[in-house]
Enzyme design. Sequence first.
Site, PDB file in Angstrom:
ATOM      1  N   GLN A 276       5.438  -1.710  -3.871  1.00 53.30           N
ATOM      2  CA  GLN A 276       6.126  -0.132  -4.527  1.00 53.30           C
ATOM      3  C   GLN A 276       6.748  -0.874  -5.743  1.00 53.30           C
ATOM      4  O   GLN A 276       7.670  -1.813  -5.711  1.00 53.30           O
ATOM      5  CB  GLN A 276       6.973   0.337  -3.612  1.00 53.30           C
ATOM      6  CG  GLN A 276       8.029  -0.388  -3.004  1.00 53.30           C
ATOM      7  CD  GLN A 276       8.788   0.098  -1.813  1.00 53.30           C
ATOM      8  OE1 GLN A 276       8.565   1.475  -1.422  1.00 53.30           O
ATOM      9  NE2 GLN A 276       9.760  -0.440  -1.232  1.00 53.30           N
TER      10      GLN A 276
ATOM     11  N   HIS B 232       5.559  -3.040   0.297  1.00 55.88           N
ATOM     12  CA  HIS B 232       6.152  -1.933   1.293  1.00 55.88           C
ATOM     13  C   HIS B 232       5.771  -2.340   2.444  1.00 55.88           C
ATOM     14  O   HIS B 232       6.451  -2.146   3.512  1.00 55.88           O
ATOM     15  CB  HIS B 232       5.552  -0.628   0.580  1.00 55.88           C
ATOM     16  CG  HIS B 232       5.869   0.629   1.272  1.00 55.88           C
ATOM     17  ND1 HIS B 232       5.555   1.876   0.829  1.00 55.88           N
ATOM     18  CD2 HIS B 232       6.456   0.668   2.582  1.00 55.88           C
ATOM     19  CE1 HIS B 232       6.052   2.928   1.915  1.00 55.88           C
ATOM     20  NE2 HIS B 232       6.497   2.280   2.816  1.00 55.88           N
TER      21      HIS B 232
ATOM     22  N   ASN C  91      14.593  -4.363   1.208  1.00 57.85           N
ATOM     23  CA  ASN C  91      14.741  -2.605   1.622  1.00 57.85           C
ATOM     24  C   ASN C  91      15.596  -2.085   0.505  1.00 57.85           C
ATOM     25  O   ASN C  91      16.668  -2.043   0.387  1.00 57.85           O
ATOM     26  CB  ASN C  91      15.630  -2.735   2.804  1.00 57.85           C
ATOM     27  CG  ASN C  91      15.853  -1.243   3.375  1.00 57.85           C
ATOM     28  OD1 ASN C  91      15.556  -0.157   2.514  1.00 57.85           O
ATOM     29  ND2 ASN C  91      16.426  -1.065   4.461  1.00 57.85           N
ATOM     30  N   VAL C  92      14.762  -1.679  -0.467  1.00 60.14           N
ATOM     31  CA  VAL C  92      15.268  -1.126  -1.679  1.00 60.14           C
ATOM     32  C   VAL C  92      16.382  -0.076  -1.376  1.00 60.14           C
ATOM     33  O   VAL C  92      17.268   0.282  -2.413  1.00 60.14           O
ATOM     34  CB  VAL C  92      14.435  -0.748  -2.761  1.00 60.14           C
ATOM     35  CG1 VAL C  92      13.325  -2.004  -3.391  1.00 60.14           C
ATOM     36  CG2 VAL C  92      13.411   0.323  -2.425  1.00 60.14           C
TER      37      VAL C  92
ATOM     38  N   LYS D 153      10.639  -2.145  11.072  1.00 60.79           N
ATOM     39  CA  LYS D 153       9.743  -1.046  11.113  1.00 60.79           C
ATOM     40  C   LYS D 153       8.457  -1.046  10.603  1.00 60.79           C
ATOM     41  O   LYS D 153       7.607  -0.612  11.528  1.00 60.79           O
ATOM     42  CB  LYS D 153      10.598   0.145  10.295  1.00 60.79           C
ATOM     43  CG  LYS D 153      11.811   0.710  10.831  1.00 60.79           C
ATOM     44  CD  LYS D 153      12.267   1.886   9.972  1.00 60.79           C
ATOM     45  CE  LYS D 153      13.647   2.437  10.595  1.00 60.79           C
ATOM     46  NZ  LYS D 153      14.556   2.669   9.519  1.00 60.79           N
ATOM     47  N   GLN D 154       8.156  -1.892   9.530  1.00 57.88           N
ATOM     48  CA  GLN D 154       6.878  -2.128   9.229  1.00 57.88           C
ATOM     49  C   GLN D 154       5.734  -2.796  10.236  1.00 57.88           C
ATOM     50  O   GLN D 154       4.930  -2.343  10.544  1.00 57.88           O
ATOM     51  CB  GLN D 154       6.821  -2.967   7.817  1.00 57.88           C
ATOM     52  CG  GLN D 154       7.262  -1.995   6.784  1.00 57.88           C
ATOM     53  CD  GLN D 154       6.497  -0.720   6.465  1.00 57.88           C
ATOM     54  OE1 GLN D 154       5.007  -1.151   5.974  1.00 57.88           O
ATOM     55  NE2 GLN D 154       6.917   0.539   6.241  1.00 57.88           N
TER      56      GLN D 154
ATOM     57  N   HIS E 270       2.847  -0.631  11.522  1.00 57.93           N
ATOM     58  CA  HIS E 270       1.755  -1.108  11.176  1.00 57.93           C
ATOM     59  C   HIS E 270       1.207  -2.298  11.872  1.00 57.93           C
ATOM     60  O   HIS E 270      -0.049  -2.528  11.943  1.00 57.93           O
ATOM     61  CB  HIS E 270       1.757  -1.337   9.757  1.00 57.93           C
ATOM     62  CG  HIS E 270       2.108   0.102   8.818  1.00 57.93           C
ATOM     63  ND1 HIS E 270       1.079   1.136   8.681  1.00 57.93           N
ATOM     64  CD2 HIS E 270       3.298   0.564   8.562  1.00 57.93           C
ATOM     65  CE1 HIS E 270       1.837   2.157   8.211  1.00 57.93           C
ATOM     66  NE2 HIS E 270       3.020   1.825   7.818  1.00 57.93           N
TER      67      HIS E 270
END
Length: 232
Positions: free
Chosen positions: A36, A60, A102-103, A115-116, A120
């Site tokens: 991103q 991301h 973590n922008v 979380k990723q 995923h």
Amino acid sequence: MGITRMIYMVTMAFSLIVLILSSSTMGYDYFQFTQQYQPAACNSNPTPCKDPTEKLFTVHGLWPSNSNGPDPVNCKPKTKVPQAQQPIDPSLKPQLEIIWPNVFNRADNESFWNKQWDKHGTCGYPTIKDKNHYLQTVIKMYITQKQNVSQILSKANINPDGIGRTRKLIENAIRNGTNDKEPKLKCQKNNGTIELVEVSLCSNYLGKHFINCPNKIPQGSRYFCPIKDIQY
Ligand SMILES: *[C@@H]1O[C@H](CO)[C@@H](O)[C@H](O)[C@H]1NC(C)=O
Ligand SMILES: *[C@@H]1O[C@H](CO)[C@@H](O)[C@H](O)[C@H]1NC(C)=O
Ligand SMILES: *[C@@H]1O[C@H](CO)[C@@H](O)[C@H](O)[C@H]1NC(C)=O
Ligand SMILES: *[C@@H]1O[C@H](CO)[C@@H](O)[C@H](O)[C@H]1NC(C)=O
């Protein structure tokens, strides 16, 4: 029971086991490595980012994906240890903080990685073995294998100066860095302009060779990138 019937039964049972195993491990057939552009990602958020952004494409996530059907998410752990409890190897953190911040909340990079992984990474088995292997794979792709999208674009003299560009120009620059394979681009409207917000590089299910991204954002979607005037 005759020997023929016995062989038949054993063969059937074996085939059934193979079928079950393969259906539970083959939930994906390629990877999207999605990066991103920080300022655009922050523009997309309803609450502005607290910290200043860098004019960089950072990670991301690495997403096991399916070319025919929905992408798998939140897969069942393949190990006895609950996934969330696997500690992150501290030696990976310095590099992860650079390539995968973590922008939206830089005080908490780890929750982004976790979380990723949960959503995923867990679906990347057997290519992705566990959480730390997931994180290491991302480091390897971005740094060692030079899949840094900012770097790929800058090699083609495309720098983040807020100029409008054609989709072809951006795509060709990325193809030059990915063995001539098509990326997936995501754009968004922001105050009357259209900005490039995400680029995904796609590779086969082993994450080894680039492929043309199978599922582009369709024309008509609000994230479709028009043929010209894409701001980066
Ligand atoms: C998260 O990463 C950023 C780099 O983008 C760094 O400045 C920050 O200190 C990190 N946060 C923590 C809590 O380590
Ligand atoms: C990614 O590429 C940009 C642009 O060339 C560069 O400024 C940045 O340092 C690179 N990041 C890493 C981790 O190499
Ligand atoms: C293509 O990639 C090569 C090698 O990185 C680079 O020297 C060249 O400038 C690139 N050309 C374009 C048009 O992006
Ligand atoms: C939106 O764009 C207009 C015209 O380009 C500009 O004057 C205005 O400052 C922009 N607003 C924001 C919030 O960036």
